[in-house]
Design a protein around this motif. Sequence first.
Motif, PDB file in Angstrom:
ATOM      1  N   ASP A  56       0.851  -1.205   0.000  1.00  0.00           N
ATOM      2  CA  ASP A  56       0.000   0.000   0.000  1.00  0.00           C
ATOM      3  C   ASP A  56       0.878   1.243   0.000  1.00  0.00           C
ATOM      4  OD1 ASP A  56      -2.583  -1.194   0.241  1.00  0.00           O
ATOM      5  OD2 ASP A  56      -2.332  -1.398   2.408  1.00  0.00           O
ATOM      6  N   GLU A  79      -5.965   7.344  -1.364  1.00  0.00           N
ATOM      7  CA  GLU A  79      -6.581   6.644  -0.239  1.00  0.00           C
ATOM      8  C   GLU A  79      -5.620   6.528   0.943  1.00  0.00           C
ATOM      9  OE1 GLU A  79      -8.771   2.530  -0.569  1.00  0.00           O
ATOM     10  OE2 GLU A  79      -6.705   2.281   0.050  1.00  0.00           O
ATOM     11  N   GLU A  80      -4.329   6.498   0.656  1.00  0.00           N
ATOM     12  CA  GLU A  80      -3.338   6.310   1.724  1.00  0.00           C
ATOM     13  C   GLU A  80      -2.854   7.608   2.353  1.00  0.00           C
ATOM     14  OE1 GLU A  80      -2.904   3.418   2.948  1.00  0.00           O
ATOM     15  OE2 GLU A  80      -3.953   2.339   1.359  1.00  0.00           O
ATOM     16  N   ASP A  99      -6.636   4.845  -5.601  1.00  0.00           N
ATOM     17  CA  ASP A  99      -6.451   3.791  -4.608  1.00  0.00           C
ATOM     18  C   ASP A  99      -5.227   3.039  -5.128  1.00  0.00           C
ATOM     19  OD1 ASP A  99      -6.438   1.551  -3.033  1.00  0.00           O
ATOM     20  OD2 ASP A  99      -8.558   1.055  -3.306  1.00  0.00           O
ATOM     21  N   LEU A 101      -3.328   0.682  -4.185  1.00  0.00           N
ATOM     22  CA  LEU A 101      -3.349  -0.782  -4.138  1.00  0.00           C
ATOM     23  C   LEU A 101      -4.679  -1.193  -3.531  1.00  0.00           C
ATOM     24  CD1 LEU A 101      -2.409  -3.759  -3.424  1.00  0.00           C
ATOM     25  CD2 LEU A 101      -1.030  -2.575  -5.138  1.00  0.00           C
ATOM     26  N   ASP A 102      -5.521  -1.759  -4.342  1.00  0.00           N
ATOM     27  CA  ASP A 102      -6.841  -2.183  -3.866  1.00  0.00           C
ATOM     28  C   ASP A 102      -6.861  -3.699  -3.679  1.00  0.00           C
ATOM     29  OD1 ASP A 102      -9.841  -1.845  -3.524  1.00  0.00           O
ATOM     30  OD2 ASP A 102      -9.729  -3.271  -5.168  1.00  0.00           O
TER      31      ASP A 102
HETATM   32 MN    MN Z   1      -6.060   0.545  -1.143  1.00  0.00          MN
END
Ligand code: MN
Length: 299
Positions: A56, A79-80, A99, A101-102
């Motif tokens: 992430d 998102e992070e 995002d 890494l989803d």
């Molecule tokens: Mn993510």
Amino acid sequence: MTTLRQYLDSTACEEPLRDLIELIAYQAIPIREAFIENQSYAGTENVYGEEQAAMDTWADQHLIGVLGESGMVKAIASEEQEDIVLFPDAMGDYSVVMDPLDGSSLIQVNLAVGTIIGIYPGGNALKKGEELTAALYMLYGPLTVLTLTVGEGVCTFALNKEGIYVLMEKDIRMPEGKLYGTGGLKNEWPQEHMDFISLCEQLGGKIRYSGSFVADFHQILKYGGIYCYPALNGKPTGKLRLVYEANPIGFIAAQAGGAITDGRRNLLEVQPEKPDHRTPIYVGSRRMIDLVQSCMKSL
Ligand code: MN
Ligand code: AHG
Ligand code: MN
């Protein structure tokens, strides 16, 4: 054979947007390479109090670094990250929501995960989904597949062994299928969601849910049906995020003839209140979305 660049050159996208999409899409190569050394957890939490997988933070830092250096974007909402990252001196006039890494809980079990991206014109990343100018996701499965829309329908591309994206499918239409998958613990589902899932079962629906939104949505895009992450008792906004997850995926769904809703309204018409705005999500084939909306309205 049509490459990603050739496809982009055939669209009405302006040149800087083509360059930005290509730059982002090809980050799939370093991101995939980083999986081997970033299998564990980073020992840190994100703004949602979720434990961050090493990937992430790696993918987040990597994409922010590359996009920041490119001078192509004025803002990145990730998102992070708690706050929107600004690049006021950038020459380019786009903002990116992402995002990085989803599906990160699936990294350690080697299931498919992805990267979700939305691109807005101008320096404001907090806009409605319907204002996106492009949306894409990279799915890291047995193949690396890019699903892209620039507002002219949806296409998929696969990375070939020379590391070039080659067109797989053009003008993808989401069929009226019966796959369904839902997140959240069953004993926390509100009654209306429980009723909708019972209806899916009565209609002969088949369950598909991996825990990776990108991978689960990709299956819905191809075979038809619905992906759900509902409101939960005591957690009315559910888990997923409007800006980074719902809007880019919903924009792709709509471009393929599907739709996205929170059960009552088209999520693409909702103005995000803040970067980490959460929402219940139902995304999929048109008839399934009509069905879920009629179930929830009748209450
Ligand atoms: Mn993510
Ligand atoms: P992320 O890895 O970006 O935090 O997203 C995880 C999301 C989404 O990919 C998935 O559909 C859902 O969370 C899974 O949640 P559950 O484990 O609650 O099913
Ligand atoms: Mn996610």
